[in-house]
Design a protein around this motif. Structure first.
Motif: not given
Length: 290
Positions: A236-258
Motif C-alpha cells: 500500500l505504501t508503493l507509488p503504484l496501483d496494485w489493483h492493475s498489477d497482477p503480481n501485487l494483486a496476487a500478493v494481497m490476495s494470498d496474504c489475505s487468504n493465508i
C-alpha cells in the motif's frame, strides 16, 4: 363581523341569565320581608287556613298522618313542581334553537341557529366524510367490527398453523438435532479412542519428535501471520496501483487468504499455548488444522 355577533349573543345570554337570577332573588327577599312584617296572628291564621284545605287523613302504607305532615308533603310536592318547571324551562332554552334550526328556513335563523343547522347537516348528511358525521362513524365502527372478525379468523388460522405445521417440524428438528449430537459424540469418542490407540503405539522418541515438529510448525505460523500483516502494508505504501498489477494483486490476495488460515490455526494452538497441550491433543488437531 360574524365572531362579533357570536360574542354579543353569548354576552346577551349571560346577562339574561344573571337578570333572571337577580329578579328571583328580589322576589324571594320581598316575600321574606313581607312575611317578617306580618303579625304572628296573621301568619298563624294563614297557616290554619292552608292546613284546613288539606285532607287530615291521608293513607300512606296503611298509617294515618297528622295534618302538619300532610301540609309538609303538600309543600314538598309544590317545590318539586317548581323545580321541574325550572328544569323544563332550562331545557327548552337549550332545545328551542335546535328545533328552529331543524324546522325553519336558513334565512329566518339567527347566526347561532345557522351554525347549529350547519353542524347538524355535517353530523347527519349521508354524503359527508367528516369524522363527526354519524353515518360515517357507523361505517367506521362496522369496518372496525369486520376487521376484528377478520383478525380473530386470522389468529385462529395462525394458531392452527402453529399447532399443525410448526410444532411437528420443531419436534422433528429437535429429534434430528439430538440424533446428530449423539452421532457427533460417538464420532468424537471413536476419534479419541483411535488417537489413544495410535499414541500408545508410539515410542517416547516418536512422541518427542511430534512435539518438536508442532513447536516448529506454530513458530512458522507466527512468522507467516506477521508476513501476512506486513506485506500488504508495504504494498500500500508503493507509488503504484496494485489493483492493475497482477503480481501485487496476487500478493494481497494470498496474504489475505493465508492470514485467515493462520488466525484459525493459532486459535487452536500457538507459541503461548503449545506448552500446556498434551501430545494426544496435538495429534487430535491433525484433521482440523490447515
Amino acid at each position: 363581523m360574524k365572531s362579533t355577533i357570536n360574542e354579543l349573543e353569548k354576552r346577551y345570554t349571560e346577562l339574561n341569565k344573571s337578570l333572571c337570577h337577580k329578579l328571583n332573588s328580589i322576589l324571594w327577599l320581598d316575600k321574606v320581608e313581607k312575611l317578617q312584617n306580618e303579625p304572628e296572628d296573621a301568619i298563624n291564621a294563614e297557616y290554619e287556613r292552608i292546613a284546613k284545605s288539606i285532607p287530615t287523613n291521608v293513607e300512606i302504607t296503611g298509617d294515618e298522618i297528622e295534618p302538619t305532615q300532610a301540609l309538609a308533603r303538600q309543600l314538598r310536592d309544590q317545590l318539586n313542581t317548581i323545580q321541574t318547571d325550572l328544569y323544563l324551562n332550562d331545557l327548552l332554552q337549550v332545545t328551542l334553537p335546535i328545533l328552529r334550526a331543524i324546522h325553519h328556513e336558513t334565512s329566518d335563523l339567527t347566526s347561532s341557529e345557522q351554525k347549529i343547522a350547519a353542524n347538524l347537516q355535517l353530523m347527519y348528511s349521508t354524503e359527508s366524510e367528516d369524522g363527526a358525521n354519524v353515518y360515517n362513524t357507523m361505517r367506521m365502527f362496522q369496518q372496525a367490527e369486520t376487521n376484528d372478525e377478520s383478525m380473530i379468523g386470522n389468529r385462529q388460522k395462525l394458531i392452527h398453523y402453529l399447532i399443525d405445521t410448526v410444532k411437528p417440524r420443531l419436534l422433528e428438528y429437535d429429534r434430528v438435532s439430538k440424533r446428530d449430537q449423539e452421532v457427533a459424540q460417538r464420532a468424537l469418542a471413536r476419534k479419541n479412542q483411535q488417537i489413544d490407540e495410535f499414541v500408545s503405539q508410539l515410542s517416547p522418541d516418536e512422541i518427542e519428535t511430534i512435539d518438536i515438529m508442532y513447536s516448529d510448525l506454530v513458530k512458522l505460523w507466527l512468522k507467516l501471520a506477521i508476513y501476512c500483516d506486513l506485506l500488504p502494508g508495504i504494498v500500500l505504501t508503493l507509488p503504484l496501483d496494485w489493483h492493475s498489477d497482477p503480481n501485487l494483486a496476487a500478493v494481497m490476495s494470498d496474504c489475505s487468504n493465508i492470514g485467515a488460515i493462520m488466525t484459525k490455526n493459532q486459535s487452536l494452538v500457538n507459541v503461548d499455548t503449545i506448552k500446556n497441550i498434551t501430545s494426544e491433543k496435538l495429534i487430535s488437531y491433525v484433521g482440523t488444522l490447515q
